[in-house]
Design a protein around this motif. Structure first.
Motif, short mmCIF file in Angstrom:
data_model
loop_
_atom_site.label_atom_id
_atom_site.label_comp_id
_atom_site.label_asym_id
_atom_site.label_seq_id
_atom_site.Cartn_x
_atom_site.Cartn_y
_atom_site.Cartn_z
N MET A 67 0.84 -1.18 0.00
CA MET A 67 0.00 0.00 0.00
C MET A 67 0.89 1.24 0.00
N THR A 68 0.42 2.26 -0.62
CA THR A 68 1.18 3.49 -0.68
C THR A 68 1.30 4.12 0.70
N ASN A 69 2.47 4.58 1.02
CA ASN A 69 2.75 5.27 2.28
C ASN A 69 2.57 6.77 2.00
N VAL A 70 1.36 7.28 2.20
CA VAL A 70 1.05 8.66 1.84
C VAL A 70 1.53 9.61 2.94
N ARG A 71 2.21 10.65 2.51
CA ARG A 71 2.74 11.68 3.40
C ARG A 71 2.34 13.05 2.88
N ARG A 72 2.51 14.05 3.70
CA ARG A 72 2.29 15.43 3.26
C ARG A 72 3.28 15.76 2.16
N SER A 73 2.86 16.64 1.27
CA SER A 73 3.76 17.08 0.21
C SER A 73 3.44 18.52 -0.15
N TRP A 74 4.36 19.15 -0.87
CA TRP A 74 4.20 20.53 -1.28
C TRP A 74 3.52 20.60 -2.64
N SER A 75 2.76 21.67 -2.85
CA SER A 75 2.18 21.94 -4.16
C SER A 75 2.03 23.45 -4.31
N LYS A 76 1.78 23.88 -5.53
CA LYS A 76 1.59 25.31 -5.78
C LYS A 76 0.34 25.79 -5.07
N ILE A 77 0.34 27.05 -4.68
CA ILE A 77 -0.82 27.65 -4.02
C ILE A 77 -2.02 27.53 -4.95
N GLY A 78 -3.11 27.07 -4.41
CA GLY A 78 -4.34 26.93 -5.18
C GLY A 78 -4.45 25.64 -5.97
N GLU A 79 -3.40 24.81 -5.94
CA GLU A 79 -3.43 23.53 -6.64
C GLU A 79 -3.30 22.39 -5.64
N ARG A 80 -4.01 21.36 -5.88
CA ARG A 80 -3.95 20.18 -5.03
C ARG A 80 -2.89 19.23 -5.59
N ALA A 81 -2.06 18.70 -4.73
CA ALA A 81 -1.04 17.75 -5.16
C ALA A 81 -1.71 16.43 -5.53
N VAL A 82 -1.36 15.91 -6.69
CA VAL A 82 -1.87 14.61 -7.11
C VAL A 82 -0.75 13.60 -6.85
N LEU A 83 -1.03 12.70 -5.95
CA LEU A 83 -0.01 11.72 -5.55
C LEU A 83 -0.40 10.34 -6.06
N PRO A 84 0.60 9.57 -6.49
CA PRO A 84 0.28 8.20 -6.94
C PRO A 84 -0.23 7.38 -5.77
N HIS A 85 -1.08 6.43 -6.06
CA HIS A 85 -1.66 5.62 -4.99
C HIS A 85 -1.83 4.19 -5.49
N GLN A 86 -1.56 3.26 -4.60
CA GLN A 86 -1.70 1.85 -4.93
C GLN A 86 -2.20 1.14 -3.69
N GLN A 87 -3.13 0.23 -3.89
CA GLN A 87 -3.61 -0.57 -2.77
C GLN A 87 -3.48 -2.04 -3.14
N ALA A 88 -2.52 -2.68 -2.55
CA ALA A 88 -2.29 -4.10 -2.76
C ALA A 88 -1.93 -4.71 -1.41
N PHE A 89 -2.19 -5.96 -1.25
CA PHE A 89 -1.98 -6.57 0.06
C PHE A 89 -0.93 -7.67 0.00
N LEU A 90 0.22 -7.32 -0.51
CA LEU A 90 1.36 -8.22 -0.55
C LEU A 90 2.44 -7.56 0.29
N ASN A 91 2.95 -8.27 1.27
CA ASN A 91 3.96 -7.65 2.13
C ASN A 91 4.91 -8.67 2.71
N HIS A 92 6.05 -8.18 3.14
CA HIS A 92 7.03 -8.93 3.91
C HIS A 92 7.36 -8.11 5.14
N TYR A 93 7.97 -8.75 6.11
CA TYR A 93 8.29 -8.09 7.36
C TYR A 93 9.78 -7.85 7.50
N LEU A 94 10.11 -6.79 8.20
CA LEU A 94 11.48 -6.41 8.53
C LEU A 94 11.61 -6.46 10.04
N CYS A 95 12.61 -7.18 10.53
CA CYS A 95 12.92 -7.19 11.96
C CYS A 95 14.23 -6.44 12.15
#
Length: 162
Positions: free
Chosen positions: A1-29
């Motif tokens: 899944m996309t790790n969505v964070r705040r981002s900058w954009s021009k005043i008056g414009e909304r930032a369009v961020l890529p997005h993906q939703q998938a449920f495949l993962n591995h773990y990190l210890c």
């Protein structure tokens, strides 16, 4: 899944961020030391349970065979099995419930999450490669790791003991 964070954009414009939703993962210890800046990581586990945790702790202890290793972690269900506390030369200490701010590892993971923020990955392998590169960049700089992980209260307690 996309790790969505705040981002900058021009005043008056909304930032369009890529997005993906998938449920495949591995773990990190990961184990991190706020005193030395040293760290140990194992990645690619398909599941995270007591057996994986035991394998991680044994591998961590093998890396430090002549040192007493102290692991401080949360009360996740897979951290409670009795044999996790029976590894010679390794002591496990549990944090109070709901206190991630007491764990230096949480700061480390927060920095890793920045690496993957607002990106879409073609494959899990691509994402793991990016995470592994970020781990290597971060851990190659021991002084930076000490600054990141060294909560003042931890350092003060260690100075008091020594």
């Amino acid at each position: 899944m996309t790790n969505v964070r705040r981002s900058w954009s021009k005043i008056g414009e909304r930032a369009v961020l890529p997005h993906q939703q998938a449920f495949l993962n591995h773990y990190l210890c990961s184990a991190v030391s706020p005193l030395s800046g040293d760290s140990f990581h194992l990645m690619g586990f398909e599941d995270l349970d007591s057996d994986v945790t035991l394998a991680f702790l044994k591998a961590l202890k093998e890396k430090h065979p002549h040192e007493h290793v102290v692991v401080v972690w949360d009360n996740a269900p897979f951290h409670r099995r009795k044999d996790l506390h029976a590894i010679p030369g390794l002591t496990v200490i549990h944090l109070p419930p709901y206190s991630p701010e007491l764990s230096p590892a949480e700061r480390f993971f927060e920095e890793l999450r920045r690496t993957t923020a607002n990106r879409v990955f073609v494959s899990l392998e691509e994402q793991e490669t990016m995470i592994a590169e970020a781990i290597n960049r971060r851990t190659d700089n021991v002084e930076d790791m000490k600054r990141l992980l060294g909560y003042e209260w931890i350092l003060e307690q260690c100075r008091t003991v020594n």
